[in-house]
Design an enzyme around this catalytic site. Structure first.
Site, mmCIF file in Angstrom:
data_model
loop_
_atom_site.group_PDB
_atom_site.id
_atom_site.type_symbol
_atom_site.label_atom_id
_atom_site.label_comp_id
_atom_site.label_asym_id
_atom_site.label_seq_id
_atom_site.Cartn_x
_atom_site.Cartn_y
_atom_site.Cartn_z
ATOM 1 N N ASP A 557 1.042 4.529 7.018
ATOM 2 C CA ASP A 557 1.099 5.045 5.749
ATOM 3 C C ASP A 557 3.011 5.308 5.841
ATOM 4 O OD1 ASP A 557 0.928 7.381 7.622
ATOM 5 O OD2 ASP A 557 0.671 8.606 6.138
ATOM 6 N N GLU A 558 3.551 4.898 4.264
ATOM 7 C CA GLU A 558 4.290 6.004 3.913
ATOM 8 C C GLU A 558 6.102 5.649 4.758
ATOM 9 O OE1 GLU A 558 3.515 9.568 1.555
ATOM 10 O OE2 GLU A 558 3.210 10.105 3.716
#
Length: 841
Positions: A557-558
């Site tokens: 993620d991210e």
């Protein structure tokens, strides 16, 4: 007289900040005169730097006041300050001398934490510097002022976004003298009670009064006013069962005498331990059980399914498998009051709703002790949750011992004041420079024991090593390893697990304000070697525990630069609603990495955006080669893949973390249609690091929900996500609409999330998780009658549609609440878990 005159004029000069508005030094008249003959620091200068830091730590106090949460509306040019969406707040740090010695500016630096970016400090006598993440340095100009006893100085600042909860402001500011002395935490700020260091937060407009009661909440209030009695709830288990047929009479359960063919001795011991915790130590009712497999009715003939018969002469269980035997006993224990009592005779036929009934725990931001994790596993087993997703690594910490890579825990699991980060990570999240919170890790033996403990309670541990983003603890640790081996002349060994491209000069700001060292470079030779080493070692731990690793969570993620987001514009931009930044100086992750440029030029990846998904595919091959059947990832980690067929493992699971009001129904539909196993981790319903209620003193982040109480989690309809738009508003109390598109998505399950940024202690963690865990278990195990079947093309919107039976929802909640409050929360108390006293708002 000349000395008196000089001192007096110096102090009057300091008071100029009151009229300038550049920050105020407030000195009472008595204090102003008390130092007439002595402007020194009363002996502090003669102390060693460490002793001087300790004295400053005892005397200096920092308090925070937030003046305005919408500074743009009152004249602050938030856009020119580079605030995301031109949103900023004004406040002040108040430094006060609470001791008896004068405190002279100069030779010391105050380090403070802020989960919001500090955009500007408005005081000419202080230099302000962002270190990394949430750590900032505030350094007074030498000789600029003297804080006499009782005096204070105000340092105005502008922060990004807003400060609406007391937990937005972090404790444990600390002071360092001469740059390298032993740091000292300010004694007055060494607390988890925010009211001791936060003076004021403005009331917010979107509090409970601004949220009109929805029809579901109106019905809820009526149902709660007439909660079923303990006697009326006696036949309801938690979680609710598929079906039950009443028998005649009741049986007294003071203890249990288990005879279960199909459970191991350690699994039986786990059930007996649960009974003992509940105070069931009297004469035992005989509980016999056997595995009958497909002989059960077809709708319960699956893993975890069972038939439980409670009669006056004893209790029997026919189960599909060992899990079904275990859950049959847990249903009996659920029906039994704490300390023992009467259980109505009945026959229950039951099976789980979802394969994946999970709880995610972030042990990376702030560590959770093994005993706390075991307590959680006890509750998960009791309420039939079966997957513990352990977020073992992140920017702020590496929490599992990996043989052969000691730096991961020697450095990555510790925080101290070492700005070079050669001995540890710098303090984050109010941890202090001495691991007061935030430090620790699971040794290899502790992890093996935890996996074994969980398996005995039919809980599978899913380890997550987050990569390529949120990996700063790993990158910094492996840089330390590189330096150690390179100094020994072992160049090849030093580079073996190096996780960055040393020639990468990318300018990146991550979601939590770290630089490019937050990312494992997926183009480096060391990245896959590192992943293989870590996966292999953790898989070995699972084998040793007798619970082979079935699912590996990649994270993913991210991996992005937040400064390239939609809320920013170029320096010459004219949009008043966006922050102005030098976009030309911003890079995508690895955007200036020669190694990645070469990989893209070779055609192995089309762009820098695709590198995380490419790395996920490479890691899936490692996972598959290790005999692990399933790889999981957060949704944004695989968004550039074409589907599960791009990955080497037999199964590919995706953890969904969109909010419903930002389009989760469509996102789930897309991933399900592509063939992924989809697990819902919806922030607005399932993030337990969000506050229970609108009270500003309730701890939690709130970007997805200002109030997530037990009713909100209970009201989730996972199989028909559009339905939820008729029951609850969005984060800010506004109605939104969702129309179902395409066929019904396939849902593997749901899981609660306990992110740890604002859970510094295990007690805070348990308070946030319990008792919302009970509502999570209810929805993960049992599909309620008020959940409407998914139909393509159906539109739902709060206040406009009326398709959901809200009376049935409220009555079901009232029955659940009665059981939870009267029977189950006393059991949580007996288990030693810290919890909130109310399941509702």
């Amino acid at each position: 007289m000349s000395q008196f005159r000089d001192n007096y004029l110096e102090k009057l000069n300091l008071l100029r900040y009151v009229s300038m508005g550049a920050g105020a030094l407030v000195i009472a008249a008595a204090s102003l005169l008390s130092g007439c003959g002595d402007s020194s620091d009363s002996g502090l200068a003669s102390l060693t730097p460490t002793a001087r830091a300790a004295a400053l730590g005892e005397s200096l106090m920092v308090r925070v006041e937030i003046d305005n949460n919408d500074a743009a509306q009152s004249g602050t040019d938030c856009a020119s300050l580079g605030a995301d969406w031109a949103s900023c707040a004004r406040g002040k740090l108040v430094l006060q001398n609470t001791g008896g010695r004068n405190l002279v500016a100069g030779g010391w630096t105050l380090y403070v934490h802020s989960i919001r970016r500090i955009l500007m400090v408005e005081h000419p006598d202080f230099a302000w510097k962002h270190i990394t993440g949430d750590l900032y340095a505030l350094t007074p100009r030498a000789g600029a002022f003297t804080l006499v006893a009782g005096a204070r100085i105000e340092v105005p600042f502008v922060g990004e976004y807003w400060y609406q909860r007391y937990s937005d402001l972090l404790p444990r500011a600390y002071v360092v003298v001469d740059g390298n002395a032993t740091p000292a935490i300010l004694a007055h700020n060494d607390t988890d009670d925010e009211t001791r260091y936060v003076d004021r937060i403005p009331p917010v407009a979107d509090d409970a009064a601004a949220f009109a009661a929805t029809p579901a909440q109106v019905q809820r209030a009526k149902a709660e006013a007439a909660l079923p009695s303990t006697q009326q709830s006696a036949a309801r288990a938690l979680p609710a069962v598929l079906r039950a047929t009443a028998g005649e009479g009741a049986t007294q359960v003071g203890g249990i005498d288990l005879s279960l063919a199909g459970l191991s001795s350690s699994q039986v011991a786990a059930l007996n331990a649960r009974a003992n915790t509940l105070g069931l130590s009297g004469p035992g009712v005989r509980v016999s059980g056997q595995i009958v497999g497909g002989a059960l009715p077809v709708d319960i003939a699956r893993s975890g399914g069972y038939r439980l018969t409670i009669a006056q002469g004893g209790v029997s269980i026919d189960a599909f498998d060992a899990a079904g035997l275990y859950y049959g006993v847990q249903t009996l224990l659920s029906l039994t009051p704490a300390g023992g009592g009467s259980v109505p005779a009945m026959t229950i036929e039951d099976a789980p709703r979802y394969t994946h009934r999970g709880m995610h725990v972030d042990v990376a931001r702030n560590f959770r002790q093994p005993a706390t994790l075991r307590r959680l596993i006890d509750q998960m087993g009791a309420y039939k949750l079966n997957r513990l997703h352990l977020h073992l690594t992140d920017d702020e910490g590496w929490r599992i011992e990996i043989p052969g890579l000691p730096e991961l825990t020697d450095i990555g699991a510790r925080r101290c004041h070492d700005l070079t980060e050669t001995r540890c990570l710098v303090p984050q999240l109010g941890s202090g420079p001495d691991n007061r919170s935030g430090g620790g890790y699971l040794s290899r033996s502790e992890y093996v024991a935890l996996v074994r403990y969980a398996a005995d309670r039919f809980v599978e541990i899913i380890p997550e090593i987050d990569m390529p983003g949120h990996a700063r603890a790993a990158v910094v640790s492996m840089e330390a390893r590189y330096r150690r081996l390179a100094a020994q002349g072992d160049t090849a060994g030093a580079s073996a697990y190096r996780l960055l491209d040393p020639a990468d000069t990318s300018n990146v700001t991550t979601i939590q304000f770290y630089d490019r060292r937050s990312f494992i470079n997926p183009c480096s030779d060391g990245a896959q070697r590192f992943a293989s080493k870590v996966i292999g070692e953790i898989a070995s731990m699972h084998r040793e525990a007798g619970a082979p690793l079935a699912t590996w969570h990649f994270g993913g993620d991210e991996a992005k630069n937040i400064m390239l987001g939609a809320g920013f514009q170029p320096l010459d931009g004219a949009n008043a609603g966006k922050g102005r930044v030098n976009l030309a100086a911003q890079d995508k992750p690895w955007g200036r990495s020669p190694q990645c440029a070469a990989l893209i030029a070779s055609g192995k990846a089309a762009s820098f955006d695709e590198l995380p998904s490419l790395f996920a595919r490479q890691v899936s091959q490692i996972v598959n080669n290790g005999g692990i059947g399933t790889m999981a990832a957060w949704q944004d980690g695989i968004k550039h893949a074409n589907g599960p067929q791009d990955f080497a493992t037999s199964n590919m699971m995706v953890t969904m973390w969109d909010t419903l009001f930002w389009g989760a129904a469509d996102t789930v539909q897309t991933f399900s249609r592509q063939g992924y196993k989809t697990v819902l981790a919806l922030p607005d319903y399932l993030y337990f690091d969000f506050p229970y209620s609108f009270d500003q003193h309730e701890r939690g982040y709130y970007w997805g929900s200002h109030a997530t109480d037990g009713f909100k989690t209970f009201s989730l309809a996972p199989d028909n996500l559009p339905q939820n738009a008729e029951i609850m508003p969005d984060r800010d109390g506004h109605a939104f609409e969702v129309t179902s598109t395409g066929p019904a998505p396939r849902i593997e399950g749901i899981q609660g999330q306990a992110w740890a940024e604002v859970m510094r202690t295990d007690q805070q963690f348990e308070y946030m998780v319990h008792p919302r865990l009970l509502a999570l278990a209810e929805r993960a195990w049992h599909k309620a009658a008020w959940e409407r079947p998914y139909r393509e093309g159906e539109r739902y919107k709060l206040g406009e549609t009326d398709k959901v039976d809200k009376v049935a929802l409220a009555e079901d909640w009232a029955g659940f609440l009665s059981v939870a409050q009267n029977r189950e929360m006393p059991k949580l108390t007996r288990s030693g878990a810290v919890m909130r006293s109310k399941l509702g708002g």
